[in-house]
Motif scaffolding. Structure first.
Motif, mmCIF file in Angstrom:
data_model
loop_
_atom_site.group_PDB
_atom_site.id
_atom_site.type_symbol
_atom_site.label_atom_id
_atom_site.label_comp_id
_atom_site.label_asym_id
_atom_site.label_seq_id
_atom_site.Cartn_x
_atom_site.Cartn_y
_atom_site.Cartn_z
ATOM 1 N N GLY A 155 1.164 -1.204 -0.182
ATOM 2 C CA GLY A 155 0.168 0.276 0.096
ATOM 3 C C GLY A 155 0.573 1.261 -0.101
ATOM 4 O O GLY A 155 0.187 2.389 -0.700
ATOM 5 N N GLU A 156 1.655 1.234 0.616
ATOM 6 C CA GLU A 156 2.587 2.699 0.735
ATOM 7 C C GLU A 156 3.278 2.700 -0.686
ATOM 8 O O GLU A 156 3.977 3.502 -0.336
ATOM 9 C CB GLU A 156 4.192 2.658 1.907
ATOM 10 C CG GLU A 156 2.825 2.279 3.264
ATOM 11 C CD GLU A 156 4.158 2.136 4.498
ATOM 12 O OE1 GLU A 156 5.525 1.531 4.081
ATOM 13 O OE2 GLU A 156 3.246 2.256 5.600
ATOM 14 N N VAL A 157 4.114 1.450 -1.267
ATOM 15 C CA VAL A 157 4.725 1.528 -1.961
ATOM 16 C C VAL A 157 4.016 1.749 -3.277
ATOM 17 O O VAL A 157 4.250 3.082 -4.540
ATOM 18 C CB VAL A 157 5.166 0.204 -2.634
ATOM 19 C CG1 VAL A 157 6.709 0.599 -4.340
ATOM 20 C CG2 VAL A 157 6.278 0.162 -2.059
ATOM 21 N N LEU A 158 3.110 1.587 -3.791
ATOM 22 C CA LEU A 158 1.964 1.468 -4.582
ATOM 23 C C LEU A 158 1.261 2.872 -4.524
ATOM 24 O O LEU A 158 0.618 3.369 -5.914
ATOM 25 C CB LEU A 158 0.892 0.501 -4.933
ATOM 26 C CG LEU A 158 1.806 -0.622 -5.364
ATOM 27 C CD1 LEU A 158 0.907 -1.853 -6.006
ATOM 28 C CD2 LEU A 158 2.782 -0.425 -6.500
ATOM 29 N N GLY A 159 0.761 3.108 -3.310
ATOM 30 C CA GLY A 159 -0.520 3.940 -2.895
ATOM 31 C C GLY A 159 -1.380 4.398 -4.143
ATOM 32 O O GLY A 159 -2.090 2.654 -4.061
ATOM 33 N N ASP A 160 -1.591 5.436 -4.303
ATOM 34 C CA ASP A 160 -2.989 5.536 -5.853
ATOM 35 C C ASP A 160 -2.555 5.552 -6.757
ATOM 36 O O ASP A 160 -2.807 5.932 -7.886
ATOM 37 C CB ASP A 160 -3.751 6.011 -5.137
ATOM 38 C CG ASP A 160 -4.410 6.408 -4.138
ATOM 39 O OD1 ASP A 160 -5.274 5.112 -3.939
ATOM 40 O OD2 ASP A 160 -5.082 7.427 -2.923
ATOM 41 N N GLN A 161 -0.962 5.102 -6.828
ATOM 42 C CA GLN A 161 -0.456 5.121 -9.089
ATOM 43 C C GLN A 161 -1.537 4.366 -9.777
ATOM 44 O O GLN A 161 -1.656 3.401 -9.436
ATOM 45 C CB GLN A 161 0.925 4.607 -8.642
ATOM 46 C CG GLN A 161 1.912 5.917 -8.011
ATOM 47 C CD GLN A 161 2.592 6.071 -7.746
ATOM 48 O OE1 GLN A 161 3.811 5.691 -8.552
ATOM 49 N NE2 GLN A 161 3.732 4.828 -6.583
ATOM 50 N N PRO A 162 -1.001 5.383 -10.941
ATOM 51 C CA PRO A 162 -2.020 4.126 -12.359
ATOM 52 C C PRO A 162 -0.925 3.149 -12.986
ATOM 53 O O PRO A 162 0.093 3.146 -12.257
ATOM 54 C CB PRO A 162 -2.388 5.165 -13.051
ATOM 55 C CG PRO A 162 -1.522 6.236 -12.973
ATOM 56 C CD PRO A 162 -1.594 6.071 -11.446
ATOM 57 N N TYR A 163 -1.291 2.448 -13.425
ATOM 58 C CA TYR A 163 -0.230 1.172 -13.658
ATOM 59 C C TYR A 163 0.518 1.625 -14.641
ATOM 60 O O TYR A 163 0.263 2.737 -15.761
ATOM 61 C CB TYR A 163 -1.195 -0.057 -14.333
ATOM 62 C CG TYR A 163 0.564 -1.068 -15.103
ATOM 63 C CD1 TYR A 163 0.731 -1.539 -14.504
ATOM 64 C CD2 TYR A 163 -0.002 -0.821 -15.927
ATOM 65 C CE1 TYR A 163 2.319 -2.029 -14.657
ATOM 66 C CE2 TYR A 163 0.742 -1.861 -17.308
ATOM 67 C CZ TYR A 163 2.095 -2.404 -15.447
ATOM 68 O OH TYR A 163 3.062 -3.803 -16.434
ATOM 69 N N LEU A 164 1.874 1.676 -14.676
ATOM 70 C CA LEU A 164 3.209 2.408 -16.014
ATOM 71 C C LEU A 164 4.299 1.272 -16.157
ATOM 72 O O LEU A 164 4.415 0.939 -15.025
ATOM 73 C CB LEU A 164 3.244 3.716 -15.676
ATOM 74 C CG LEU A 164 2.770 5.134 -14.567
ATOM 75 C CD1 LEU A 164 3.570 5.778 -14.277
ATOM 76 C CD2 LEU A 164 2.450 5.492 -16.235
ATOM 77 N N ALA A 165 4.321 0.457 -17.291
ATOM 78 C CA ALA A 165 5.439 -0.676 -17.319
ATOM 79 C C ALA A 165 6.236 -0.037 -16.523
ATOM 80 O O ALA A 165 7.372 -0.883 -16.669
ATOM 81 C CB ALA A 165 4.770 -0.743 -18.595
ATOM 82 N N ASP A 166 7.076 0.861 -16.867
ATOM 83 C CA ASP A 166 8.357 1.373 -17.061
ATOM 84 C C ASP A 166 8.823 1.251 -15.315
ATOM 85 O O ASP A 166 9.816 1.388 -14.628
ATOM 86 C CB ASP A 166 8.660 2.817 -18.053
ATOM 87 C CG ASP A 166 8.388 3.000 -19.099
ATOM 88 O OD1 ASP A 166 8.460 1.714 -19.489
ATOM 89 O OD2 ASP A 166 7.900 3.983 -19.099
ATOM 90 N N SER A 167 7.301 1.828 -14.302
ATOM 91 C CA SER A 167 6.968 1.705 -13.252
ATOM 92 C C SER A 167 7.631 0.474 -11.975
ATOM 93 O O SER A 167 8.216 0.404 -11.178
ATOM 94 C CB SER A 167 6.661 2.684 -12.202
ATOM 95 O OG SER A 167 6.914 3.802 -13.215
ATOM 96 N N SER A 168 7.175 -1.151 -13.255
ATOM 97 C CA SER A 168 7.368 -2.123 -12.606
ATOM 98 C C SER A 168 8.295 -2.293 -11.984
ATOM 99 O O SER A 168 7.913 -3.515 -10.969
ATOM 100 C CB SER A 168 6.072 -3.365 -13.215
ATOM 101 O OG SER A 168 6.995 -3.203 -14.852
#
Length: 243
Positions: A155-168
């Motif tokens: 939860g702390e790492v992802l938060g409410d961020q949208p999916y981004l392939a470059d960030s996975s």
């Protein structure tokens, strides 16, 4: 795997709706049955465990947060992982649910009500261990601790961020690094290994995963945590091998 799974063994469900949930083996079918011609077992598990309570909470709120939501189902041996935990003999796993109850919707509801009352009773007054103290191994308290820790970090790492392939890749590294670091700091006598899968969470998309291992089921454990934020879905599997 059927040889290692007996009635009363606590297992972790690895796939499906209840992936990552803990359950108790009620009955085994090593040779399969007419309806299910493969090795499987009937399990009764915890879909939603009791939540943390404090002294400041009202009796009504405490009663609500200590409720247990159970489930009963047939599970393929390939979709569960046995743990080192075994419920006490007085729990009588065979009495939790029967094949006749599983044949009808009313029977399954009746079985879940009985499992709920039994688990809540054991939660309120856990059986004693060999030292006379309340046992912490009835449903794998260590696995519950690992699951809560991993959920918090995801939860702390992802938060409410949208999916981004470059960030996975970065998210996976952060989740695994923080999880293993905090697990090592707990001080349990385990060596930990972990895997992380991140995928977009879209309507109609399907992600099937499975995990298994050949180890000492009396001492080693596995915890599978699945969490999403509506856009990103993350599945972290932690393997704990006793030193």
């Amino acid at each position: 795997m059927g040889k290692f799974i007996k009635a009363g063994r606590v297992v972790v469900v690895l796939s499906g709706r209840y992936a990552g949930k803990k359950a108790i083996v009620v009955k085994t079918f090593d040779d399969g049955s007419k309806a299910r011609p493969f090795g499987h077992c009937l399990v009764a598990g915890v879909d939603r465990a009791p939540l943390k309570v404090t002294r400041r909470m009202s009796k009504k709120k405490i009663a609500k947060r200590t409720r247990v939501k159970p489930f009963v189902k047939y599970v393929n041996y390939n979709h569960i992982m046995p743990t080192r935990y075994q419920v006490p003999a007085e729990v009588a796993p065979a009495s939790m649910c029967t094949d006749q109850q599983m044949d009808t919707a009313d029977g399954r509801i009746e079985a879940k009500k009985f499992v709920k009352s039994l688990l809540q009773e054991k939660f309120s007054a856990p059986p004693a261990d060999k030292t006379g103290k309340p046992s912490k191994d009835v449903l794998g308290s260590e696995l519950e601790e690992v699951d809560a820790l991993v959920r918090r970090i995801i939860g702390e790492v992802l938060g409410d961020q949208p999916y981004l392939a470059d960030s996975s890749d970065f998210w996976c590294d952060q989740i695994l690094e923080r999880s293993l670091k905090e697990l090592a700091g707990i001080g349990r006598p385990f060596k930990y290994m972990a895997t992380c899968v991140i995928s977009p969470q879209r309507l109609g998309s399907v992600l099937d995963t499975a995990a298994t291992a050949f180890w000492d089921t009396e001492s080693d454990s596995l915890c599978c945590t699945r969490l999403g934020n509506g856009s990103v879905e993350c599945i972290v599997t932690v393997y704990a091998c006793r030193r």
